[in-house]
Scaffold this active site. Structure first.
Site, PDB file in Angstrom:
ATOM      1  N   ARG A 114     -26.674  51.626 -16.617  1.00  0.00           N
ATOM      2  CA  ARG A 114     -27.803  51.884 -17.342  1.00  0.00           C
ATOM      3  C   ARG A 114     -27.722  53.358 -18.073  1.00  0.00           C
ATOM      4  O   ARG A 114     -26.619  53.985 -17.693  1.00  0.00           O
ATOM      5  CB  ARG A 114     -28.928  51.886 -16.346  1.00  0.00           C
ATOM      6  CG  ARG A 114     -29.063  52.697 -15.289  1.00  0.00           C
ATOM      7  CD  ARG A 114     -30.008  52.801 -14.562  1.00  0.00           C
ATOM      8  NE  ARG A 114     -29.755  53.911 -13.281  1.00  0.00           N
ATOM      9  CZ  ARG A 114     -30.716  54.356 -12.367  1.00  0.00           C
ATOM     10  NH1 ARG A 114     -31.819  53.833 -12.376  1.00  0.00           N
ATOM     11  NH2 ARG A 114     -30.284  55.294 -11.493  1.00  0.00           N
ATOM     12  N   CYS A 118     -25.824  54.052 -26.975  1.00  0.00           N
ATOM     13  CA  CYS A 118     -25.749  54.877 -28.170  1.00  0.00           C
ATOM     14  C   CYS A 118     -26.985  55.397 -28.973  1.00  0.00           C
ATOM     15  O   CYS A 118     -27.813  54.598 -29.208  1.00  0.00           O
ATOM     16  CB  CYS A 118     -24.959  54.397 -29.355  1.00  0.00           C
ATOM     17  SG  CYS A 118     -24.647  55.387 -30.864  1.00  0.00           S
ATOM     18  N   GLU A 153     -34.781  59.100 -17.423  1.00  0.00           N
ATOM     19  CA  GLU A 153     -33.999  60.129 -17.388  1.00  0.00           C
ATOM     20  C   GLU A 153     -32.546  60.139 -18.527  1.00  0.00           C
ATOM     21  O   GLU A 153     -31.489  59.857 -18.046  1.00  0.00           O
ATOM     22  CB  GLU A 153     -32.899  60.030 -15.953  1.00  0.00           C
ATOM     23  CG  GLU A 153     -33.990  60.063 -14.773  1.00  0.00           C
ATOM     24  CD  GLU A 153     -33.467  60.053 -13.441  1.00  0.00           C
ATOM     25  OE1 GLU A 153     -32.195  59.500 -13.376  1.00  0.00           O
ATOM     26  OE2 GLU A 153     -33.995  60.772 -12.474  1.00  0.00           O
ATOM     27  N   CYS A 158     -22.514  60.242 -26.471  1.00  0.00           N
ATOM     28  CA  CYS A 158     -21.526  58.991 -27.126  1.00  0.00           C
ATOM     29  C   CYS A 158     -20.669  59.842 -28.304  1.00  0.00           C
ATOM     30  O   CYS A 158     -21.361  60.339 -29.151  1.00  0.00           O
ATOM     31  CB  CYS A 158     -22.769  58.015 -27.808  1.00  0.00           C
ATOM     32  SG  CYS A 158     -22.007  56.668 -28.710  1.00  0.00           S
ATOM     33  N   CYS A 160     -18.979  57.439 -30.618  1.00  0.00           N
ATOM     34  CA  CYS A 160     -18.713  56.340 -31.423  1.00  0.00           C
ATOM     35  C   CYS A 160     -18.787  56.888 -32.913  1.00  0.00           C
ATOM     36  O   CYS A 160     -19.222  58.167 -33.353  1.00  0.00           O
ATOM     37  CB  CYS A 160     -19.904  55.385 -31.529  1.00  0.00           C
ATOM     38  SG  CYS A 160     -21.427  55.717 -32.335  1.00  0.00           S
ATOM     39  N   GLU A 308     -40.795  61.109  -9.558  1.00  0.00           N
ATOM     40  CA  GLU A 308     -40.263  60.580  -8.564  1.00  0.00           C
ATOM     41  C   GLU A 308     -39.733  61.338  -7.537  1.00  0.00           C
ATOM     42  O   GLU A 308     -39.424  62.401  -7.558  1.00  0.00           O
ATOM     43  CB  GLU A 308     -38.809  59.933  -9.087  1.00  0.00           C
ATOM     44  CG  GLU A 308     -38.794  58.741 -10.208  1.00  0.00           C
ATOM     45  CD  GLU A 308     -37.555  58.318 -10.742  1.00  0.00           C
ATOM     46  OE1 GLU A 308     -36.465  58.376  -9.640  1.00  0.00           O
ATOM     47  OE2 GLU A 308     -37.352  57.690 -11.660  1.00  0.00           O
ATOM     48  N   GLU A 356     -30.076  49.720  -5.408  1.00  0.00           N
ATOM     49  CA  GLU A 356     -30.783  50.698  -4.790  1.00  0.00           C
ATOM     50  C   GLU A 356     -31.687  49.840  -3.424  1.00  0.00           C
ATOM     51  O   GLU A 356     -32.736  50.389  -2.977  1.00  0.00           O
ATOM     52  CB  GLU A 356     -31.827  51.093  -5.640  1.00  0.00           C
ATOM     53  CG  GLU A 356     -31.128  52.375  -6.497  1.00  0.00           C
ATOM     54  CD  GLU A 356     -31.945  52.924  -7.518  1.00  0.00           C
ATOM     55  OE1 GLU A 356     -32.675  52.028  -8.475  1.00  0.00           O
ATOM     56  OE2 GLU A 356     -31.625  54.059  -7.982  1.00  0.00           O
ATOM     57  N   LYS A 357     -30.922  48.985  -3.122  1.00  0.00           N
ATOM     58  CA  LYS A 357     -31.664  47.980  -1.985  1.00  0.00           C
ATOM     59  C   LYS A 357     -31.769  48.843  -0.824  1.00  0.00           C
ATOM     60  O   LYS A 357     -32.726  48.401   0.056  1.00  0.00           O
ATOM     61  CB  LYS A 357     -31.006  46.698  -1.684  1.00  0.00           C
ATOM     62  CG  LYS A 357     -29.260  46.721  -1.227  1.00  0.00           C
ATOM     63  CD  LYS A 357     -28.819  45.415  -1.201  1.00  0.00           C
ATOM     64  CE  LYS A 357     -27.193  45.385  -0.724  1.00  0.00           C
ATOM     65  NZ  LYS A 357     -26.455  46.003  -1.844  1.00  0.00           N
ATOM     66  N   PHE A 358     -31.072  49.813  -0.646  1.00  0.00           N
ATOM     67  CA  PHE A 358     -31.470  50.623   0.790  1.00  0.00           C
ATOM     68  C   PHE A 358     -31.947  51.923   0.325  1.00  0.00           C
ATOM     69  O   PHE A 358     -32.257  52.751   1.422  1.00  0.00           O
ATOM     70  CB  PHE A 358     -29.997  50.807   1.441  1.00  0.00           C
ATOM     71  CG  PHE A 358     -29.486  49.451   1.871  1.00  0.00           C
ATOM     72  CD1 PHE A 358     -30.321  48.651   2.814  1.00  0.00           C
ATOM     73  CD2 PHE A 358     -28.175  48.926   1.523  1.00  0.00           C
ATOM     74  CE1 PHE A 358     -29.760  47.529   3.291  1.00  0.00           C
ATOM     75  CE2 PHE A 358     -27.615  47.857   1.920  1.00  0.00           C
ATOM     76  CZ  PHE A 358     -28.381  47.299   2.932  1.00  0.00           C
TER      77      PHE A 358
END
Ligand code: GLA
Ligand code: ZN
Length: 671
Positions: A114, A118, A153, A158, A160, A308, A356-358
């Site tokens: 994630r 570009c 965030e 990039c 390119c 957050e 991020e399961k934990f």
């Protein structure tokens, strides 16, 4: 700048990734009940929902989101709605590979992860525009939606072909002629002269990575292009009729972007705070985190949002420590004390799979209310309700420490006195923490921001002077301000070209000295300096500036090496004010003593007359009241002389003590 608070209470909630649970209506229903119990009043939706919102190109599925927002609203919970550009659906990359980033080694990334689009790609911009407009059309008048959360965030760069072309256009705009660029980048050196803008390539280890002007302008371009991308996202919402305020969430000490530039384009600053609690003393971690909070607040001189934070542990650090009992509330109120109008978490509910399961969550895999974390999250919600009168109040600071990202980019790329580290962040922090110990609110200002209104301005390692900062510092001191400047300041101009004719550039008369040479110490090597026999002997490291006095008085001198007896700290009167110059990277004890004495001699007025060690104090104010937050991040109760004429608004102050790991808040009428 004054900002109306987004709401007349604290925003309390966090990221809620409900799209992961659409096949479990039972869980979604249960979550609503639990959120209400925890006093959650706002959740952030849609941060990474693109593939659920647009599963195929041009096929939109917003019903689930609409239902979710309606349902939350019916339960008294409002929504911060994200645009989904932080992670793209698979179809988008498959059909239009130009949306994938090219790395500095000129290799295009595969689909995945994630935060890696570009930011120049017209296709990506167009697809983001379309989905943003769909969202805006659907939610522009929804009473639940109070704020737009633009992407997530923003970060990275990039290389390119599209970005190269945009970079060249940006340079052309900045320099007009290739001669001007050649001069600014000093390209005669190593025969790197350009004859056309078309020859410019972004910095790369395969090509130029040591052409400092190029690297510096590339960083500026990355900020400009990211800001432009963000503005295009915002425009899409506005064009579709959305009028709610916008924010984007920043990260701690992230130097890939100059956040002060992005902050100009949003209505409210927000950030994601993930301190490493319990790694070292929490008092120390709090000081460091406080500096980040203060930076976020100073960007707009207005309350910010804690977008957050983790309700318990992280999952992406080497070691994922739990928040000990009480720390969730204390850390949350710490953000509030520094000017936050919200406490929000990543995440409300833990997912079952994925990276991020934990990661800590208000609702964990067990799913019940009888957990320590849920209980503490509920207490935090209750505390914010009890403190509702503080929401929207401002922070006013008499002292400012200058922070400049562009100067840092230039300084850390330059090959100079110390290539093993210059410790810019640490240099800023050393003054910051000492001023905080002096019971002062502190702003972290950037070079473009006004300095009037402060009594003390600290300028640590401002390698690059730009935006007329010399002149503004001169006026500040002329008018009676106190300036503290350190070594390695005023060395280069905005193009990273060294100033001729003596440094700190333009301020040698004000400081009453000229920096003549700078010595560097090896890692681990320690020197000393002192005010004289019998006075404390302080250690210093890394850099030792050797100055020639031209009117300044030496207050302390070095005691080692061939420059034994040379000035290490000087003072000079100028106009109605005073300018100090600190020549070396001193230990914290020096800063603590230096500022303590300064505060006792100047017109700086600390929030409290006295503060026992181990406590931290901050204040917020509205037209009628001052709210004094006293925080204890140690484990022991600490006695505190109650502030005069103040009423206890919140917290356990039994026996006149601030309990271990806790906060008390006093309310004082402003005279
Ligand atoms: C960041 C992101 C979130 C999540 C958290 C985890 O701040 O914005 O999506 O990944 O980190 O700590
Ligand atoms: Zn690109």
């Amino acid at each position: 700048m004054e900002r109306q608070s987004i709401s007349n209470q604290f925003i309390y909630g966090g990221d809620y990734n409900s799209e992961q649970w659409l096949d479990r209506p039972d869980i979604l229903a249960r979550d609503l009940e639990m959120m209400q119990k925890a006093r959650i009043n706002t959740v952030t939706l849609g941060v990474f929902s693109w593939s659920t919102l647009e599963p195929e190109e041009g096929v939109f599925r917003l019903e689930w989101l609409k239902e979710m927002v309606d349902n939350l609203y019916a339960h008294g919970i409002r929504v911060i709605l994200a645009t989904p550009s932080g992670a793209r659906p698979r179809w988008l990359a498959e059909k239009y590979p130009e949306v994938l980033r090219v790395r500095e080694n000129r290799v295009r990334s595969l689909y995945g992860e994630r935060h890696n689009h570009c930011y120049t790609s017209p296709v990506y911009r167009q697809k983001v525009r379309i989905i943003n407009q769909k969202l805006a059309q659907t939610f522009k008048d929804h009473p639940a939606v109070i704020l737009w959360h633009i992407s997530n965030e923003y970060s990275g760069e990039c290389h390119c072909p599209l970005c190269q072309a945009a970079f060249r256009r940006w340079l052309k705009q900045r320099y007009q002629t290739i001669d001007a660029l050649n001069h600014a980048w000093w390209t005669t050196f190593w025969s790197h002269t350009y004859t056309s803008f078309d020859q410019v390539e972004s910095p790369s280890t395969l090509g130029d990575s040591g052409l400092h002007g190029l690297s510096l302008d590339w960083m500026r371009f990355v900020t400009a292009q990211t800001t432009d991308f963000m503005c295009e996202e915002i425009r899409a919402l506005r064009q579709a009729g959305a009028t709610q305020p916008v924010t984007t969430n920043f990260m701690e000490d992230y130097i890939g972007l100059n956040y002060y530039e992005l902050a100009r384009e949003i209505d409210v600053v927000s950030w994601d705070s993930y301190p490493l609690w319990r790694y070292q003393s929490d008092s120390r971690t709090a000081l460091n985190t406080g500096m980040q909070h203060d930076m976020m607040r100073t960007m707009k001189h207005a309350p910010f949002l804690l977008m957050e934070s983790s309700p318990s542990s992280l999952n992406w650090q080497p070691v994922s420590k739990l928040k000990k009992p009480g720390l969730l509330l204390n850390a949350s109120l710490h953000a509030v004390a520094h000017g936050a109008d919200s406490v929000q978490y990543f995440q409300i509910r833990q997912g079952r799979g994925g990276f991020e399961k934990f990661h800590g969550a208000v609702i964990d895999h067990y799913g019940g209310e009888d957990t320590r974390v849920f209980r503490e999250a509920t207490q935090t919600g209750q505390a914010l309700q009890a403190l509702a009168c503080v929401a929207g109040s401002q922070v006013s600071a008499q002292a400012a420490v200058l922070w400049d990202t562009e100067s840092r980019w230039a300084m850390e790329r330059a090959r100079g006195p110390r290539n093993e580290g210059l410790f810019y962040h640490e240099a800023v922090f050393k003054s910051y923490q000492a001023l905080r110990k002096c019971r002062l609110n502190v702003d972290l200002v950037q070079v473009e921001q006004p300095l009037d209104g402060y009594r003390l301005v600290v300028v640590p390692m401002l390698y690059m002077f730009r935006a007329g900062i010399e002149e503004r510092l001169r006026q500040f001191v002329q008018n009676g301000g106190t300036l503290v400047m350190t070594y390695w300041s005023g060395i280069v101009n905005e193009s990273d070209l060294c100033h001729l004719g003596g440094t700190p550039h333009g301020l040698t008369d004000l400081l009453g000295l000229r920096s003549e040479e700078i010595d560097a110490l090896c890692t681990g090597e320690v020197h000393h300096f002192t005010a004289g026999p019998g006075a404390p002997l302080y250690t210093c490291r890394n850099l030792c500036d050797l100055v020639r006095l031209q009117g300044a008085q030496p207050l302390m001198t070095y005691t080692d090496d061939f420059y034994k007896g040379y000035p290490a700290l000087t003072v000079h009167s100028y106009g109605k004010g005073t300018a100090y110059y600190l020549c070396t990277d001193a230990e914290e004890a020096f800063y603590n003593d230096f500022y303590r004495e300064m505060v006792s001699r100047t017109d700086l007025s600390p929030i409290l007359p006295h503060l026992p060690e181990g406590l931290e104090v901050s204040s917020r104010q509205d037209p009628e009241n001052e709210y004094i937050f006293v925080q204890n991040f140690t484990d022991e109760a600490i006695a505190l002389p109650a502030p005069a004429d103040a009423a206890l608004l919140f917290g356990d102050f039994s026996e006149g003590k601030v309990q271990g790991c806790s906060t008390v808040v006093f309310r004082q009428k402003r005279s």
